[in-house]
Scaffold this motif. Structure first.
Motif, PDB file in Angstrom:
ATOM      1  N   GLU A   1      31.313  40.542  37.978  1.00 38.51           N
ATOM      2  CA  GLU A   1      30.427  39.372  37.869  1.00 38.51           C
ATOM      3  C   GLU A   1      30.320  38.862  36.439  1.00 38.51           C
ATOM      4  OE1 GLU A   1      27.861  43.110  37.881  1.00 38.51           O
ATOM      5  OE2 GLU A   1      29.624  42.344  38.942  1.00 38.51           O
TER       6      GLU A   1
ATOM      7  N   VAL B   1      34.003  36.568  35.619  1.00 38.73           N
ATOM      8  CA  VAL B   1      34.378  35.279  36.195  1.00 38.73           C
ATOM      9  C   VAL B   1      34.159  34.145  35.196  1.00 38.73           C
ATOM     10  CG1 VAL B   1      33.915  33.606  38.027  1.00 38.73           C
ATOM     11  CG2 VAL B   1      33.962  36.053  38.546  1.00 38.73           C
TER      12      VAL B   1
ATOM     13  N   ILE C   1      36.863  26.900  42.612  1.00 38.06           N
ATOM     14  CA  ILE C   1      36.401  28.268  42.342  1.00 38.06           C
ATOM     15  C   ILE C   1      35.127  28.234  41.510  1.00 38.06           C
ATOM     16  CG2 ILE C   1      36.968  30.365  41.049  1.00 38.06           C
ATOM     17  CD1 ILE C   1      39.896  29.932  41.944  1.00 38.06           C
TER      18      ILE C   1
ATOM     19  N   ARG D   1      32.190  27.302  43.745  1.00 42.07           N
ATOM     20  CA  ARG D   1      31.775  28.415  44.611  1.00 42.07           C
ATOM     21  C   ARG D   1      30.966  29.433  43.817  1.00 42.07           C
ATOM     22  NH1 ARG D   1      37.187  30.634  46.965  1.00 42.07           N
ATOM     23  NH2 ARG D   1      35.799  32.201  47.924  1.00 42.07           N
ATOM     24  N   TRP D   2      31.393  29.696  42.600  1.00 42.04           N
ATOM     25  CA  TRP D   2      30.710  30.678  41.760  1.00 42.04           C
ATOM     26  C   TRP D   2      29.312  30.203  41.389  1.00 42.04           C
ATOM     27  CZ3 TRP D   2      30.475  35.473  40.947  1.00 42.04           C
ATOM     28  CH2 TRP D   2      29.967  36.022  39.767  1.00 42.04           C
ATOM     29  N   THR D   3      29.197  28.965  41.007  1.00 46.89           N
ATOM     30  CA  THR D   3      27.899  28.416  40.602  1.00 46.89           C
ATOM     31  C   THR D   3      26.929  28.359  41.784  1.00 46.89           C
ATOM     32  OG1 THR D   3      28.971  27.103  38.877  1.00 46.89           O
ATOM     33  CG2 THR D   3      26.746  26.445  39.540  1.00 46.89           C
TER      34      THR D   3
ATOM     35  N   GLY E   1      26.283  32.648  40.405  1.00 44.19           N
ATOM     36  CA  GLY E   1      27.021  33.264  39.307  1.00 44.19           C
ATOM     37  C   GLY E   1      26.743  32.556  37.997  1.00 44.19           C
TER      38      GLY E   1
ATOM     39  N   LEU F   1      27.385  39.168  45.355  1.00 46.77           N
ATOM     40  CA  LEU F   1      27.918  38.434  44.213  1.00 46.77           C
ATOM     41  C   LEU F   1      29.093  39.189  43.590  1.00 46.77           C
ATOM     42  CD1 LEU F   1      27.454  35.834  42.602  1.00 46.77           C
ATOM     43  CD2 LEU F   1      26.042  37.158  41.031  1.00 46.77           C
TER      44      LEU F   1
ATOM     45  N   LEU G   1      32.140  38.627  45.734  1.00 46.99           N
ATOM     46  CA  LEU G   1      32.665  37.280  45.519  1.00 46.99           C
ATOM     47  C   LEU G   1      33.394  37.201  44.184  1.00 46.99           C
ATOM     48  CD1 LEU G   1      32.930  34.293  46.298  1.00 46.99           C
ATOM     49  CD2 LEU G   1      30.706  33.909  45.181  1.00 46.99           C
ATOM     50  N   ALA G   2      32.839  37.835  43.165  1.00 41.14           N
ATOM     51  CA  ALA G   2      33.478  37.829  41.844  1.00 41.14           C
ATOM     52  C   ALA G   2      34.874  38.425  41.904  1.00 41.14           C
ATOM     53  CB  ALA G   2      32.616  38.586  40.843  1.00 41.14           C
TER      54      ALA G   2
ATOM     55  N   LEU H   1      37.191  35.897  43.606  1.00 45.95           N
ATOM     56  CA  LEU H   1      37.506  34.739  42.767  1.00 45.95           C
ATOM     57  C   LEU H   1      38.414  35.114  41.609  1.00 45.95           C
ATOM     58  CD1 LEU H   1      34.072  32.866  42.663  1.00 45.95           C
ATOM     59  CD2 LEU H   1      36.004  32.546  44.226  1.00 45.95           C
TER      60      LEU H   1
END
Length: 465
Positions: free
Chosen positions: A13, A16, A36, A39-41, A45, A63, A66-67, A70
């Motif tokens: 995390e 990214v 990407i 999606r992170w924001t 993130g 999270l 997901l990190a 990504l």
């Protein structure tokens, strides 16, 4: 994991944001990167920490998963700059029309060579030690601290004696380093990764000779380097090794720091053992750097090794920088940054103006990125004209990666000067000993390190233990 136990530089995390920043630097601006980032924001993130390696809050399992996803997607995207900034050694050499293989200069005699190598070890330690307490402090803060303690322009190690409380509060010392690196506390060279890596390079060469492989580098690290003494790209690559990933993928897998300064700080000794042979020094540095870095991260190591090889036999730092630049692809960002720095150092009498011009080109980058640091090293060497004090104080005063840059500039000017001519204000506090967690080196003297380096030069070419 609690915030107090969080590991810097390896948590997915935390990576990214750095990888998104790296994507912008290496030309990945397309819709895939923007998707990407979105999606992170949306998932909560955070962006890359400005100066730290870990964000302030631990991430939940969702999270973190997901990190990881990504990061892998970002790793898979092609880099548009790959043609101008290749990773493969053969492609790098082909991209360098001015590649300097050897210098037509007679090497120094045995006594002078030993004095130069001794000066390199002492100079690396002294320059590093000068920069340690002000690492992470910006340029303005370093100047305010130095002025408040009567040490501006810099002429010796930093001190807390007489420092007003307001200045100390505004610009706190590096807490890990200050207890042992302020002049009133120095008692030998304290441990630092900028000295640990040269020690590891010495071990590498003693065990495997100058023909070592990247796998040999990895083996020495796993055997001798505590994981907790690694940072940024080196820590990521170490983690990758423990995950069963092999070089050169160790340098790229989930490693947003692959163009930071780490490989550059490991390259000096690889230049010292190739006196007058910048080409061979650069190839050795590439084999070392390929464990952890790509593109400009590789070039920073090759540049430093080549200029260090030149400094063993030359007396002019500008010619050494020229030799270093010859092994860097001329269309790369690192070559452009170094050319700007050299031009500024030649045109500006005022060092502050030199730094202003470098910052105008590289100031958007993280303070540990290789571009601003390689540029400042080159500029300080050219502007300092071989004077040890002038060179190391210039590069430390700029406020970038102060201990690493001080170490590199100190090593090069130590080579040019020789140990006997180095000012005692810098060498006496070192007490001819260093601390290290690399087994067998704690308490070692710099004279002993010079002798061991000299012994490597006396081996027959191509000799492998």
């Amino acid at each position: 994991m609690s915030a107090a136990l969080r590991l810097s530089w390896v948590q997915p995390e935390d990576l990214v944001g750095h990888e998104l920043r790296q994507a912008a630097e290496d030309g990945r601006h397309g819709p895939a990167v923007r998707a990407i980032a979105d999606r992170w924001t949306r998932a909560g993130g955070s962006a890359a920490p400005a100066r730290k390696g870990a964000s302030d809050q631990p991430a939940g399992a969702g999270l973190r998963a997901l990190a990881q996803e990504l990061l892998d997607e970002l790793d898979a995207l092609p880099a548009p700059r790959a043609t101008a900034e290749p990773d493969a050694l053969a492609a790098i050499e082909a991209a360098c029309p001015g590649w300097t293989e050897t210098l037509d200069v007679a090497p120094p005699g045995p006594a002078a060579l030993r004095d130069r190598l001794h000066g390199a070890w002492l100079g690396r330690a002294a320059g590093c030690l000068l920069g340690k307490p002000v690492e992470k402090i910006p340029r303005a803060g370093i100047r305010e601290i130095a002025e408040a303690t009567g040490n501006w322009p810099l002429s010796g190690y930093f001190t807390a004696v007489g420092l007003p409380a307001g200045v100390a509060h505004r610009w706190p010392w590096n807490r890990r380093s200050a207890p042992t690196s302020l002049v009133e506390n120095i008692d030998g060279m304290p441990e630092d990764d900028d000295l640990n890596y040269p020690l590891l390079a010495l071990l590498l060469l003693e065990r495997h000779g100058t023909g070592f492989t990247t796998a040999d580098v990895a083996r020495v690290w796993l055997e001798e380097l505590p994981a907790g003494r690694t940072f940024t790209a080196e820590r990521v690559a170490y983690r990758n090794l423990l995950d069963g990933v092999e070089p050169p993928l160790t340098a790229r897998r989930r490693n947003p720091f692959r163009e930071w300064i780490g490989a550059q700080i490991r390259a000096d000794v690889l230049g010292w053992v190739h006196p007058g042979r910048p080409g061979d020094a650069a190839r050795a540095a590439w084999r070392d750097a390929a464990l952890t870095h790509t593109a400009n991260g590789l070039y920073g190591a090759m540049f430093t090794a080549a200029l260090s090889a030149a400094a063993v036999v030359l007396d002019d730092p500008a010619r050494c920088v020229e030799a270093g630049l010859s092994v860097v692809p001329p269309d790369s960002r690192l070559a452009a940054a170094v050319r700007t720095a050299v031009r500024a150092a030649g045109e500006e009498a005022d060092w502050e103006r030199v730094v202003d011009r470098i910052e105008a080109e590289t100031g958007h980058l993280h303070w540990v990125h290789v571009l601003p640091n390689a540029a400042l090293v080159a500029a300080a060497l050219v502007h300092g004209r071989g004077d040890f004090t002038a060179s190391v104080t210039r590069v430390v005063a700029d406020g970038c990666d102060t201990d690493s840059n001080g170490a590199t500039v100190g090593a090069v000017t130590g080579l040019l000067t020789g140990a006997a001519a180095l000012p005692e204000v810098w060498t006496a506090p070192l007490r001819n000993r260093l601390a290290s967690s690399v087994a067998g080196f704690d308490g070692t003297g710099f004279d002993t390190l010079a002798d061991r380096t000299l012994a490597l030069l006396r081996r027959p070419p191509g000799d492998t233990p």
